[in-house]
Design a protein around this motif. Structure first.
Motif, PDB file in Angstrom:
ATOM      1  N   ALA A 182      -2.092   5.918   1.060  1.00 25.59           N
ATOM      2  CA  ALA A 182      -3.068   6.981   0.679  1.00 25.59           C
ATOM      3  C   ALA A 182      -4.390   6.515   1.095  1.00 25.59           C
ATOM      4  N   SER A 183      -4.565   5.445   1.693  1.00 27.82           N
ATOM      5  CA  SER A 183      -5.852   4.802   2.000  1.00 27.82           C
ATOM      6  C   SER A 183      -5.922   4.792   3.657  1.00 27.82           C
ATOM      7  N   PRO A 184      -6.962   4.576   4.315  1.00 27.78           N
ATOM      8  CA  PRO A 184      -7.079   4.246   5.735  1.00 27.78           C
ATOM      9  C   PRO A 184      -6.497   3.102   6.217  1.00 27.78           C
ATOM     10  N   VAL A 185      -5.982   2.903   7.350  1.00 23.98           N
ATOM     11  CA  VAL A 185      -5.393   1.838   7.909  1.00 23.98           C
ATOM     12  C   VAL A 185      -5.781   1.388   9.184  1.00 23.98           C
ATOM     13  N   LEU A 186      -5.989   0.410   9.440  1.00 28.50           N
ATOM     14  CA  LEU A 186      -6.392  -0.459  10.714  1.00 28.50           C
ATOM     15  C   LEU A 186      -5.216  -1.396  11.043  1.00 28.50           C
ATOM     16  N   LEU A 187      -4.670  -1.125  12.340  1.00 30.50           N
ATOM     17  CA  LEU A 187      -3.660  -1.952  12.831  1.00 30.50           C
ATOM     18  C   LEU A 187      -4.181  -2.558  14.074  1.00 30.50           C
ATOM     19  N   MET A 188      -3.695  -3.797  14.403  1.00 23.90           N
ATOM     20  CA  MET A 188      -4.285  -4.458  15.492  1.00 23.90           C
ATOM     21  C   MET A 188      -2.729  -5.266  15.975  1.00 23.90           C
TER      22      MET A 188
ATOM     23  N   ALA B 218       0.879  -1.217   0.026  1.00 22.11           N
ATOM     24  CA  ALA B 218       0.092  -0.105   0.240  1.00 22.11           C
ATOM     25  C   ALA B 218       0.823   1.367   0.005  1.00 22.11           C
ATOM     26  N   SER B 219       1.894   1.218   0.662  1.00 23.19           N
ATOM     27  CA  SER B 219       2.829   2.390   0.670  1.00 23.19           C
ATOM     28  C   SER B 219       3.459   2.765  -0.701  1.00 23.19           C
ATOM     29  N   ARG B 220       3.321   1.730  -1.789  1.00 20.42           N
ATOM     30  CA  ARG B 220       4.019   1.897  -2.957  1.00 20.42           C
ATOM     31  C   ARG B 220       2.922   1.825  -4.287  1.00 20.42           C
ATOM     32  N   ASP B 221       1.606   2.056  -3.706  1.00 25.89           N
ATOM     33  CA  ASP B 221       0.553   1.662  -4.639  1.00 25.89           C
ATOM     34  C   ASP B 221      -0.589   2.145  -4.225  1.00 25.89           C
ATOM     35  N   PRO B 222      -1.288   3.539  -4.846  1.00 22.88           N
ATOM     36  CA  PRO B 222      -2.388   4.049  -4.151  1.00 22.88           C
ATOM     37  C   PRO B 222      -3.835   3.336  -4.551  1.00 22.88           C
ATOM     38  N   SER B 223      -3.807   2.281  -5.474  1.00 19.99           N
ATOM     39  CA  SER B 223      -4.879   1.474  -5.794  1.00 19.99           C
ATOM     40  C   SER B 223      -5.317   0.809  -4.713  1.00 19.99           C
ATOM     41  N   TYR B 224      -4.625   0.625  -3.750  1.00 18.00           N
ATOM     42  CA  TYR B 224      -5.245  -0.152  -2.411  1.00 18.00           C
ATOM     43  C   TYR B 224      -6.098   0.819  -1.617  1.00 18.00           C
ATOM     44  N   LYS B 225      -7.463   0.592  -1.318  1.00 17.48           N
ATOM     45  CA  LYS B 225      -8.235   1.545  -0.968  1.00 17.48           C
ATOM     46  C   LYS B 225      -8.350   1.370   0.625  1.00 17.48           C
TER      47      LYS B 225
ATOM     48  N   GLU C   9       0.041   9.745  10.509  1.00 16.46           N
ATOM     49  CA  GLU C   9      -0.489  10.866  10.837  1.00 16.46           C
ATOM     50  C   GLU C   9       0.290  12.278  10.800  1.00 16.46           C
ATOM     51  N   ALA C  10       1.527  12.037  10.772  1.00 11.55           N
ATOM     52  CA  ALA C  10       2.586  13.234  10.323  1.00 11.55           C
ATOM     53  C   ALA C  10       2.259  13.930   9.150  1.00 11.55           C
ATOM     54  N   VAL C  11       1.505  13.142   7.990  1.00 11.55           N
ATOM     55  CA  VAL C  11       1.094  13.769   6.928  1.00 11.55           C
ATOM     56  C   VAL C  11      -0.401  13.854   6.703  1.00 11.55           C
ATOM     57  N   GLY C  12      -1.108  13.659   7.866  1.00  7.13           N
ATOM     58  CA  GLY C  12      -2.605  13.952   7.680  1.00  7.13           C
ATOM     59  C   GLY C  12      -3.144  12.422   7.208  1.00  7.13           C
ATOM     60  N   GLY C  13      -2.497  11.163   7.369  1.00  5.38           N
ATOM     61  CA  GLY C  13      -2.974  10.029   7.046  1.00  5.38           C
ATOM     62  C   GLY C  13      -4.075   9.506   8.156  1.00  5.38           C
ATOM     63  N   SER C  14      -4.748   8.568   7.826  1.00  9.24           N
ATOM     64  CA  SER C  14      -5.856   7.923   8.514  1.00  9.24           C
ATOM     65  C   SER C  14      -5.309   6.691   8.969  1.00  9.24           C
ATOM     66  N   CYS C  15      -4.775   6.433   9.994  1.00  7.39           N
ATOM     67  CA  CYS C  15      -4.297   5.348  10.860  1.00  7.39           C
ATOM     68  C   CYS C  15      -4.726   5.111  12.176  1.00  7.39           C
ATOM     69  N   SER C  16      -5.261   3.947  12.510  1.00  3.77           N
ATOM     70  CA  SER C  16      -5.665   3.471  13.699  1.00  3.77           C
ATOM     71  C   SER C  16      -5.148   2.358  14.203  1.00  3.77           C
ATOM     72  N   HIS C  17      -4.772   2.388  15.601  1.00  9.60           N
ATOM     73  CA  HIS C  17      -4.486   1.265  16.190  1.00  9.60           C
ATOM     74  C   HIS C  17      -5.184   0.576  17.177  1.00  9.60           C
TER      75      HIS C  17
ATOM     76  N   ALA D  58     -16.312  -3.066  10.925  1.00 11.05           N
ATOM     77  CA  ALA D  58     -16.743  -1.778  10.691  1.00 11.05           C
ATOM     78  C   ALA D  58     -15.992  -0.991  10.039  1.00 11.05           C
ATOM     79  N   PHE D  59     -14.555  -1.350   9.815  1.00  7.18           N
ATOM     80  CA  PHE D  59     -13.854  -0.460   8.803  1.00  7.18           C
ATOM     81  C   PHE D  59     -14.060  -1.132   7.548  1.00  7.18           C
ATOM     82  N   LEU D  60     -14.277  -2.492   7.033  1.00  6.01           N
ATOM     83  CA  LEU D  60     -14.917  -2.778   5.643  1.00  6.01           C
ATOM     84  C   LEU D  60     -16.047  -2.110   5.481  1.00  6.01           C
ATOM     85  N   LYS D  61     -17.019  -2.164   6.032  1.00  2.00           N
ATOM     86  CA  LYS D  61     -18.302  -1.416   6.005  1.00  2.00           C
ATOM     87  C   LYS D  61     -18.305  -0.029   5.312  1.00  2.00           C
TER      88      LYS D  61
END
Length: 287
Positions: free
Chosen positions: A209-215, A129-136, A237-245, A281-284
């Protein structure tokens, strides 16, 4: 050195032996990649599922996502006929064809896919995903913030990078040598302290470029996934990305009572329930 080799051998021996229950998966007939596919009702983003050091098709994780009602491609990238037999120098270009195949289907959305992985598959998911923006969207269980060395059957040999680009091994963190360790976590912690290697091998999560959910689990017996997940979110988060852990202090590596790689029974059970709800919830939200 002996303790390092014993710990590494234990890691290589981790087996995800619990069989998947779903029967909706069928083998994909292509010579470009090795995978099974399960369709779903409605037009949704296809989900590319990647396993870890167990190798082969990630049936159990793929079934989990399929049961949530999404079209799933359960992809093998080593340890299947026609593929490398060890997780070492796997070409990132290999993953282009399954991604394109999945989003080209008439029953999936055509502007991208979602990628899900655990352990080494989580490392790979974030790297792709860090190399290809087509990952949503990215969901990663027990993720890594860096590219690691590969995993060889013979741990007396020094592995190369886990991944290659253009035929060249990617910068990676090698396993530390000559250090005192008592567990695999010790080995990975010590390896991360090799700052020169770690800086060069860091996954450019800020490019995702896409939202990320880490567990992650706080009693992970493989590697410090919680610390590495925090590193990924910090870069995003330093560049305004969407990441939750989502971190579960009493859970192990895969947040799953069927695979107790660390954690308490109750901790893994609770983490399994809560992480599943978060994934749904993330997928929905993405669809």
């Amino acid at each position: 050195m002996k303790k390092i080799l014993v710990a590494a051998a234990a890691y290589a021996a981790v087996s995800m032996a619990v069989p998947a229950q779903a029967s909706d998966f069928n083998s994909v007939q292509t010579d470009q990649f090795v995978a099974d596919f399960a369709p779903a009702e409605g037009k949704k983003y296809g989900v590319l599922v990647l396993g870890g050091s167990e190798g082969g098709k990630p049936k159990d994780l793929a079934t989990k996502i399929s049961d949530m009602g999404y079209p799933v491609l359960s992809l093998a990238y080593f340890k299947e006929e026609g593929l490398p037999q060890e997780l070492n120098e796997i070409p990132l270009e290999y993953f282009d064809a399954p991604k394109d195949w999945l989003q080209a289907r008439a029953d999936t959305k055509d502007d991208g896919v979602i990628v899900v992985g655990w352990s080494k598959g989580a490392e790979l998911s974030l790297l792709l995903a860090s190399r290809d923006p087509s990952y949503k969207g990215v969901m990663a269980i027990a993720p890594s913030s860096v590219v690691w060395a590969g995993i060889l059957k013979d741990w007396t040999k020094i592995p190369s990078s886990s991944w290659t680009v253009g035929g060249e091994p990617m910068a990676h963190v090698p396993f530390a040598q000559g250090v005192q360790i008592n567990s695999l976590v010790d080995l990975y912690e010590a390896s991360l302290k090799q700052e020169t290697f770690a800086e060069k091998a860091v996954i450019s999560a800020e490019n995702i470029a896409s939202p990320v959910l880490l567990m992650s689990g706080g009693m992970d017996e493989i590697w410090p996934a919680g610390k590495m997940a925090d590193g990924v979110c910090k870069r995003m988060e330093a560049v305004g990305g969407s990441c939750s852990h989502a971190h579960y202090p009493d859970a192990g590596h895969l947040l799953n009572p069927d695979y107790p790689i660390g954690g308490t029974d109750e901790g893994n059970k609770n983490a399994g329930v809560d992480s599943t709800a978060k994934m749904k919830a993330f997928l929905k939200k993405l669809n």
